[in-house]
Design an enzyme around this catalytic site. Structure first.
Site, mmCIF file in Angstrom:
data_model
loop_
_atom_site.group_PDB
_atom_site.id
_atom_site.type_symbol
_atom_site.label_atom_id
_atom_site.label_comp_id
_atom_site.label_asym_id
_atom_site.label_seq_id
_atom_site.Cartn_x
_atom_site.Cartn_y
_atom_site.Cartn_z
ATOM 1 N N GLY A 156 49.763 17.608 39.769
ATOM 2 C CA GLY A 156 50.401 18.871 40.106
ATOM 3 C C GLY A 156 49.345 19.916 40.424
ATOM 4 N NE ARG A 157 52.010 26.082 41.156
ATOM 5 C CZ ARG A 157 53.278 26.054 40.746
ATOM 6 N NH1 ARG A 157 53.581 25.437 39.606
ATOM 7 N NH2 ARG A 157 54.231 26.631 41.457
ATOM 8 C CB ILE A 158 46.437 21.713 36.256
ATOM 9 C CG1 ILE A 158 47.011 23.069 35.820
ATOM 10 C CG2 ILE A 158 45.157 21.410 35.478
ATOM 11 C CD1 ILE A 158 47.456 23.127 34.374
ATOM 12 N NE ARG A 235 52.007 20.373 25.480
ATOM 13 C CZ ARG A 235 51.570 21.536 25.933
ATOM 14 N NH1 ARG A 235 50.285 21.720 26.182
ATOM 15 N NH2 ARG A 235 52.417 22.523 26.136
ATOM 16 C CG ASP A 259 41.231 22.689 25.420
ATOM 17 O OD1 ASP A 259 40.536 23.269 24.559
ATOM 18 O OD2 ASP A 259 42.163 23.242 26.033
ATOM 19 C CD GLU A 264 46.645 21.159 20.289
ATOM 20 O OE1 GLU A 264 47.141 22.310 20.349
ATOM 21 O OE2 GLU A 264 46.253 20.558 21.273
ATOM 22 C CG HIS A 282 45.554 23.909 23.204
ATOM 23 N ND1 HIS A 282 46.704 23.274 22.811
ATOM 24 C CD2 HIS A 282 45.750 24.264 24.507
ATOM 25 C CE1 HIS A 282 47.567 23.243 23.823
ATOM 26 N NE2 HIS A 282 46.989 23.840 24.859
ATOM 27 C CB VAL A 283 40.095 27.524 24.495
ATOM 28 C CG1 VAL A 283 40.134 27.827 23.013
ATOM 29 C CG2 VAL A 283 39.007 26.486 24.805
ATOM 30 N N GLY A 284 42.206 26.069 27.121
ATOM 31 C CA GLY A 284 42.207 25.967 28.574
ATOM 32 C C GLY A 284 42.594 27.239 29.295
#
Length: 316
Positions: A156-158, A235, A259, A264, A282-284
């Site tokens: 997708g976009r990412i 994820r 990440d 979590e 988890h700082v994307g």
């Protein structure tokens, strides 16, 4: 009277929080001590018409059942796997998320992790800080990125933004997802296993949920191999975490850069103790600009709903 909103997590943007307070009557669950939350929630639940949550927190069936007047769930994030979508659809509750605005920063972090793992930056940083470099400790060379294959699971976009960045570093991009994407330069593999076999670096950008849970299993890790690197900015549920620890420990998989994690913020000690893994919390999307843009989109969706206007980014 302002619509009553249940806020499950705060936005780091003070401006976004001020807009929420101005437009809505906000009830902040995150401000309540854990032991007081059940009674407090029971006292406010009957009037709640909207919920602001995150992709990680979501909203489950139990909380949905406590909110009889709920009309909309606004997710501050793109992931909706933690949202009980079947229940929201049954009740006609709208769900929105924040696609697009976090693409560039998450893709930037993916390449940062890939580079950190490829060049061994955490270990090199420790070496300099400890003084070992001054004492002539020999350094092992790493491998160049140029000419290597960056496989992207989820295009997708990412995923496409990651591929563009990898290409800029002289890598060749391939991808896999069930549906082919038209008009892209990257080639598509027939399966995730085939993608892993063809890749030097495998970057995970696919959505979470049951359809992708543990898609990256021991077989996929073995296909990526002892010179391969797994990068996950999607994820934690995509990866069989136990199999990952074993593969990294036993040399079946070369390296990982993560990440996101399965439970979590808990990260198993067995994973934290490995030298061939880079870990971030988890700082994307954690930049000032992106977190503000995400929060603003949440506010705008809530305002649109309660103002009788079309939602900006509804989840199907």
């Amino acid at each position: 009277m302002k619509p009553e909103i249940l806020v499950l997590a705060a936005s780091p943007s003070a401006d976004v929080m001020a807009q929420l307070e101005q437009a809505f009557h906000c009830h902040h669950l995150w401000r309540q001590p854990c032991e007081a939350q059940p009674a407090w929630l029971a006292s406010v639940a009957p009037g709640i018409r909207g919920v602001l949550t995150t992709g990680s927190i979501g909203i489950g069936p139990a909380l949905l059942a406590q909110l009889p007047k709920l009309e909309i769930v606004a997710v501050n994030g793109i992931g909706t796997d933690a949202v009980a979508l079947e229940k929201t659809r049954q009740r006609g509750i709208f769900v929105t998320n924040t696609p697009g605005v976090l693409t560039e920063d998450v893709a930037d972090l993916a390449l940062t992790l890939l580079l950190s793992a490829a060049r061994g930056l955490p270990a090199l940083d420790r070496l300099v800080r400890s003084g070992a470099w001054e004492h002539g400790l020999p350094l092992a060379p790493t491998r160049a990125l140029r000419g290597k294959v960056c496989g992207v699971f989820g295009f997708g976009r990412i995923g496409q933004a990651v591929a563009a960045r990898a290409t800029a570093f002289g890598m060749r991009a391939l991808y896999y997802q069930p549906r082919a994407v038209d008009g892209v330069a990257a080639g598509r593999c027939a399966s995730l296993l085939e993608l892993a076999q063809a890749s030097d670096y495998l970057v995970l950008c696919a959505p979470g949920g049951e359809a992708t849970r543990h898609a990256v299993n021991a077989e996929v890790m073995a296909a990526l191999g002892p010179r391969g690197t797994l990068v996950n900015v999607a994820r934690g549920s995509l990866v069989d975490q136990g199999a990952l620890v074993a593969a990294l420990r036993d040399g079946v998989l070369g390296k990982a850069a993560l990440d996101v994690f399965d439970h979590e913020p808990h990260v198993p000690a067995a994973l934290r103790e490995l030298d061939n893994v880079v870990l971030t919390p988890h700082v994307g999307s954690l930049t000032v600009e992106t977190r503000h843009a995400m929060g603003q989109l949440v506010v705008d969706n809530l305002r649109a709903h309660f103002g009788g206007r079309p939602l900006l980014t509804p989840v199907a």
